[in-house]
Scaffold this motif. Structure first.
Motif: not given
Length: 251
Positions: A59, A109-111, A133, A136, A138, A196, A223
């Motif tokens: 991120p 990725c788990y934000l 988040p 982000v 990505m 999210y 993510c």
């Protein structure tokens, strides 16, 4: 472009019938994807031989040229990630050795709300302006081969579908617990476990004939959690791409 077919499935606000949604979902199948951890698998190269555009960065990553010149390869983002999502590229990646990437199908990725990887970056390669988040960006998720989707096939989840990993942190234990609770239920992992903040804005299960199927929506930030969790392995993340360019054909 080669991803234009995705636009037929883009508008979550449209009032398509269930039959139209099934057709649109099927048309989306034509979309093709273009300590410190060491990378578990290689990055594919595009037709020009440039693999950099296919790196899924953590991120807040600057545009690739700026990221490459700013990243000091310190590995701090790797150290603070509670999900062990970030890897450092090895010597086979030449100039990019030591820079961080995420392999979504290994671990998305788990934000994390505080985005610790961004906070830990001392050089600004992960921009501190990405402080939540929702900021982000990505990449974007695409669904390949919908016919293999467990939800679309009406199948329930078996323990072998859940792919639990040895938990090293409280966050990973919570993720494993959430996954274990899904055993025996209809598959909706990509949508129900989307990290999210408003997951239905990023991905949702919609009616598709007699069953349901996932629909990527405009808030998706790429993510990669859905790509990791999908038992059928049919979700790809297109790094640096966005919803408009992929699903609406807009640059």
């Amino acid at each position: 472009g080669t991803l234009g077919a995705a636009s037929l499935f883009a508008d979550e606000n449209s009032a398509n019938s269930a039959g139209s949604e099934v057709q649109n979902l099927n048309e989306q199948n034509s979309v093709n994807s273009a300590g410190q951890n060491s990378a578990p698998n290689p990055i594919k190269q595009n037709s020009s031989g440039d693999s950099a555009s296919l790196y899924l960065r953590p991120p807040g990553a600057l545009a690739e040229r700026g990221f490459r010149s700013s990243c000091i390869k310190c590995g701090q983002c790797v150290q603070v990630c509670p999900y062990h999502s970030i890897y450092l590229l090895d010597i086979t990646h030449l100039f990019d050795i030591g820079t961080p990437v995420i392999y979504a199908k290994e671990r998305g990725c788990y934000l994390c709300g505080a985005l610790p990887c961004v906070l830990a970056c001392p050089s600004g390669a992960l921009s501190h302006e990405t402080n939540e988040p929702k900021k982000v960006a990505m990449g974007i998720a695409v669904i390949e081969n919908l016919d293999a989707c467990l939800a679309y096939r009406g199948q329930t989840l078996k323990s072998s579908d859940l792919r639990l990993k040895p938990p090293k942190t409280e966050q990973e234990r919570e993720l494993n617990s959430a996954l274990a609770a899904k055993e025996g239920k209809p598959c909706d992992l990509c949508a129900s476990l989307c990290p999210y903040p408003q997951p239905l804005d990023a991905i949702a299960m919609i009616e598709a004939g007699a069953h349901f199927a996932p629909q990527i929506r405009s808030a998706c930030v790429g993510c990669g959690a859905c790509a990791e969790l999908c038992p059928a392995r049919i979700i790809e993340i297109l790094p640096r791409a966005d919803y408009k360019s992929i699903y609406e054909g807009k640059q």
